[in-house]
Design a protein around this motif. Structure first.
Motif, PDB file in Angstrom:
ATOM      1  N   LYS A  95       0.853  -1.195   0.000  1.00 38.61           N
ATOM      2  CA  LYS A  95       0.000   0.000   0.000  1.00 38.61           C
ATOM      3  C   LYS A  95       0.881   1.234   0.000  1.00 38.61           C
ATOM      4  O   LYS A  95       1.945   1.252   0.612  1.00 38.61           O
ATOM      5  CB  LYS A  95      -0.919   0.022   1.227  1.00 38.61           C
ATOM      6  CG  LYS A  95      -1.847  -1.166   1.328  1.00 38.61           C
ATOM      7  CD  LYS A  95      -2.905  -1.106   0.267  1.00 38.61           C
ATOM      8  CE  LYS A  95      -3.883  -2.272   0.454  1.00 38.61           C
ATOM      9  NZ  LYS A  95      -4.737  -2.450  -0.671  1.00 38.61           N
ATOM     10  N   GLY A  96       0.443   2.277  -0.711  1.00 32.66           N
ATOM     11  CA  GLY A  96       1.216   3.515  -0.727  1.00 32.66           C
ATOM     12  C   GLY A  96       0.920   4.364  -1.944  1.00 32.66           C
ATOM     13  O   GLY A  96      -0.039   4.111  -2.684  1.00 32.66           O
ATOM     14  N   LEU A  97       1.759   5.357  -2.178  1.00 36.21           N
ATOM     15  CA  LEU A  97       1.629   6.290  -3.288  1.00 36.21           C
ATOM     16  C   LEU A  97       2.456   5.788  -4.469  1.00 36.21           C
ATOM     17  O   LEU A  97       3.621   5.434  -4.305  1.00 36.21           O
ATOM     18  CB  LEU A  97       2.116   7.688  -2.870  1.00 36.21           C
ATOM     19  CG  LEU A  97       2.187   8.751  -3.949  1.00 36.21           C
ATOM     20  CD1 LEU A  97       0.791   9.094  -4.467  1.00 36.21           C
ATOM     21  CD2 LEU A  97       2.872   9.997  -3.404  1.00 36.21           C
ATOM     22  N   TYR A  98       1.857   5.794  -5.653  1.00 37.78           N
ATOM     23  CA  TYR A  98       2.532   5.379  -6.879  1.00 37.78           C
ATOM     24  C   TYR A  98       2.268   6.418  -7.967  1.00 37.78           C
ATOM     25  O   TYR A  98       1.349   7.231  -7.860  1.00 37.78           O
ATOM     26  CB  TYR A  98       2.026   4.006  -7.345  1.00 37.78           C
ATOM     27  CG  TYR A  98       2.431   2.900  -6.409  1.00 37.78           C
ATOM     28  CD1 TYR A  98       3.640   2.235  -6.577  1.00 37.78           C
ATOM     29  CD2 TYR A  98       1.623   2.538  -5.340  1.00 37.78           C
ATOM     30  CE1 TYR A  98       4.028   1.232  -5.702  1.00 37.78           C
ATOM     31  CE2 TYR A  98       2.005   1.547  -4.456  1.00 37.78           C
ATOM     32  CZ  TYR A  98       3.210   0.897  -4.646  1.00 37.78           C
ATOM     33  OH  TYR A  98       3.603  -0.079  -3.778  1.00 37.78           O
ATOM     34  N   PHE A  99       3.069   6.356  -9.002  1.00 34.75           N
ATOM     35  CA  PHE A  99       2.882   7.208 -10.174  1.00 34.75           C
ATOM     36  C   PHE A  99       2.810   6.310 -11.394  1.00 34.75           C
ATOM     37  O   PHE A  99       3.671   5.455 -11.592  1.00 34.75           O
ATOM     38  CB  PHE A  99       4.039   8.210 -10.323  1.00 34.75           C
ATOM     39  CG  PHE A  99       4.101   9.178  -9.187  1.00 34.75           C
ATOM     40  CD1 PHE A  99       3.403  10.368  -9.246  1.00 34.75           C
ATOM     41  CD2 PHE A  99       4.836   8.886  -8.051  1.00 34.75           C
ATOM     42  CE1 PHE A  99       3.442  11.256  -8.186  1.00 34.75           C
ATOM     43  CE2 PHE A  99       4.878   9.763  -6.984  1.00 34.75           C
ATOM     44  CZ  PHE A  99       4.181  10.949  -7.048  1.00 34.75           C
ATOM     45  N   LEU A 100       1.761   6.478 -12.187  1.00 35.09           N
ATOM     46  CA  LEU A 100       1.632   5.756 -13.438  1.00 35.09           C
ATOM     47  C   LEU A 100       2.246   6.624 -14.530  1.00 35.09           C
ATOM     48  O   LEU A 100       1.856   7.778 -14.701  1.00 35.09           O
ATOM     49  CB  LEU A 100       0.166   5.496 -13.771  1.00 35.09           C
ATOM     50  CG  LEU A 100      -0.636   4.688 -12.761  1.00 35.09           C
ATOM     51  CD1 LEU A 100      -2.090   4.581 -13.207  1.00 35.09           C
ATOM     52  CD2 LEU A 100      -0.041   3.324 -12.565  1.00 35.09           C
ATOM     53  N   LYS A 101       3.222   6.090 -15.242  1.00 36.22           N
ATOM     54  CA  LYS A 101       3.783   6.768 -16.405  1.00 36.22           C
ATOM     55  C   LYS A 101       3.126   6.129 -17.623  1.00 36.22           C
ATOM     56  O   LYS A 101       3.365   4.968 -17.920  1.00 36.22           O
ATOM     57  CB  LYS A 101       5.295   6.610 -16.442  1.00 36.22           C
ATOM     58  CG  LYS A 101       6.005   7.424 -15.381  1.00 36.22           C
ATOM     59  CD  LYS A 101       7.490   7.203 -15.352  1.00 36.22           C
ATOM     60  CE  LYS A 101       8.160   7.382 -16.674  1.00 36.22           C
ATOM     61  NZ  LYS A 101       9.622   7.149 -16.614  1.00 36.22           N
ATOM     62  N   SER A 122       2.188  11.506 -16.492  1.00 36.06           N
ATOM     63  CA  SER A 122       2.308  10.911 -15.167  1.00 36.06           C
ATOM     64  C   SER A 122       1.038  11.186 -14.381  1.00 36.06           C
ATOM     65  O   SER A 122       0.549  12.317 -14.364  1.00 36.06           O
ATOM     66  CB  SER A 122       3.509  11.497 -14.422  1.00 36.06           C
ATOM     67  OG  SER A 122       4.702  11.169 -15.060  1.00 36.06           O
ATOM     68  N   VAL A 123       0.510  10.138 -13.745  1.00 35.65           N
ATOM     69  CA  VAL A 123      -0.730  10.253 -12.977  1.00 35.65           C
ATOM     70  C   VAL A 123      -0.495   9.626 -11.606  1.00 35.65           C
ATOM     71  O   VAL A 123       0.084   8.542 -11.505  1.00 35.65           O
ATOM     72  CB  VAL A 123      -1.887   9.513 -13.704  1.00 35.65           C
ATOM     73  CG1 VAL A 123      -3.191   9.684 -12.954  1.00 35.65           C
ATOM     74  CG2 VAL A 123      -2.014   9.985 -15.141  1.00 35.65           C
ATOM     75  N   LYS A 124      -0.944  10.296 -10.541  1.00 39.04           N
ATOM     76  CA  LYS A 124      -0.802   9.760  -9.189  1.00 39.04           C
ATOM     77  C   LYS A 124      -1.829   8.663  -8.941  1.00 39.04           C
ATOM     78  O   LYS A 124      -2.976   8.753  -9.381  1.00 39.04           O
ATOM     79  CB  LYS A 124      -0.999  10.868  -8.149  1.00 39.04           C
ATOM     80  CG  LYS A 124       0.122  11.856  -8.106  1.00 39.04           C
ATOM     81  CD  LYS A 124      -0.124  12.901  -7.036  1.00 39.04           C
ATOM     82  CE  LYS A 124       0.940  13.961  -7.083  1.00 39.04           C
ATOM     83  NZ  LYS A 124       0.698  15.040  -6.124  1.00 39.04           N
ATOM     84  N   LEU A 125      -1.402   7.645  -8.204  1.00 38.17           N
ATOM     85  CA  LEU A 125      -2.276   6.535  -7.843  1.00 38.17           C
ATOM     86  C   LEU A 125      -2.037   6.174  -6.387  1.00 38.17           C
ATOM     87  O   LEU A 125      -0.888   5.984  -5.980  1.00 38.17           O
ATOM     88  CB  LEU A 125      -1.998   5.308  -8.727  1.00 38.17           C
ATOM     89  CG  LEU A 125      -2.683   4.005  -8.319  1.00 38.17           C
ATOM     90  CD1 LEU A 125      -4.191   4.107  -8.515  1.00 38.17           C
ATOM     91  CD2 LEU A 125      -2.110   2.834  -9.077  1.00 38.17           C
ATOM     92  N   LEU A 126      -3.103   6.067  -5.622  1.00 40.05           N
ATOM     93  CA  LEU A 126      -3.025   5.572  -4.247  1.00 40.05           C
ATOM     94  C   LEU A 126      -3.460   4.125  -4.241  1.00 40.05           C
ATOM     95  O   LEU A 126      -4.468   3.760  -4.840  1.00 40.05           O
ATOM     96  CB  LEU A 126      -3.920   6.393  -3.315  1.00 40.05           C
ATOM     97  CG  LEU A 126      -3.484   7.825  -3.070  1.00 40.05           C
ATOM     98  CD1 LEU A 126      -4.519   8.560  -2.233  1.00 40.05           C
ATOM     99  CD2 LEU A 126      -2.127   7.871  -2.387  1.00 40.05           C
ATOM    100  N   HIS A 127      -2.679   3.292  -3.521  1.00 38.72           N
ATOM    101  CA  HIS A 127      -2.996   1.858  -3.430  1.00 38.72           C
ATOM    102  C   HIS A 127      -3.090   1.485  -1.964  1.00 38.72           C
ATOM    103  O   HIS A 127      -2.315   1.864  -1.156  1.00 38.72           O
ATOM    104  CB  HIS A 127      -1.928   1.041  -4.144  1.00 38.72           C
ATOM    105  CG  HIS A 127      -2.019  -0.422  -3.924  1.00 38.72           C
ATOM    106  ND1 HIS A 127      -3.189  -1.128  -4.063  1.00 38.72           N
ATOM    107  CD2 HIS A 127      -1.069  -1.328  -3.576  1.00 38.72           C
ATOM    108  CE1 HIS A 127      -2.957  -2.412  -3.813  1.00 38.72           C
ATOM    109  NE2 HIS A 127      -1.681  -2.549  -3.506  1.00 38.72           N
TER     110      HIS A 127
END
Length: 126
Positions: free
Chosen positions: A106-112, A121-126
């Motif tokens: 779990k955490g903060l990710y960035f989709l490229k 680039s888009v932020k994604l929380l998991h």
């Protein structure tokens, strides 16, 4: 990484944005605007109105990524340190994908999201 010069710099939402005479950033085509993410340390082209949708966000086990007007060639998931943790290549460009987040903490990710127009680039929380 800029060929053609920078004419303007601004900060917005914690990222630096550059405008100028360049048409590429890190070998990817762009339209004279690039972003430098302080969170990931990554330069990327800014795509005007790319209409990329990701849902759900925050995500649990999968995330859906789609766009009505651009096709995806590659999607990379990067952690908060900018390290690539998953890479997905598409031999046939597609406008909608579902990615599994299995095995990712779990955490903060960035989709490229790599498209024919550049990289978003888009932020994604998991």
């Amino acid at each position: 990484p800029f060929q053609g010069g920078i004419r303007a710099i601004t900060v917005w939402n914690g990222d630096f944005y550059f405008g100028g005479g360049f048409t590429q950033i890190n070998g990817v085509a762009c339209k004279n605007i690039a972003r430098y993410s302080l969170a990931t340390g990554i330069f990327s082209p800014v795509l005007p109105q790319s209409n990329i949708t990701i849902y759900p966000n925050p995500a649990q086990s999968t995330v859906n990524i789609s766009s009505p007007d651009i096709t995806f060639q590659q999607i990379s998931i990067c952690n908060a340190l900018g390290q690539t943790v998953q890479n997905h290549h598409y031999t046939s460009p597609t406008q909608a994908v579902t990615l599994s987040l299995a095995g990712l903490p779990k955490g903060l990710y960035f989709l490229k999201v790599y498209t024919e127009k550049g990289v978003e680039s888009v932020k994604l929380l998991h």
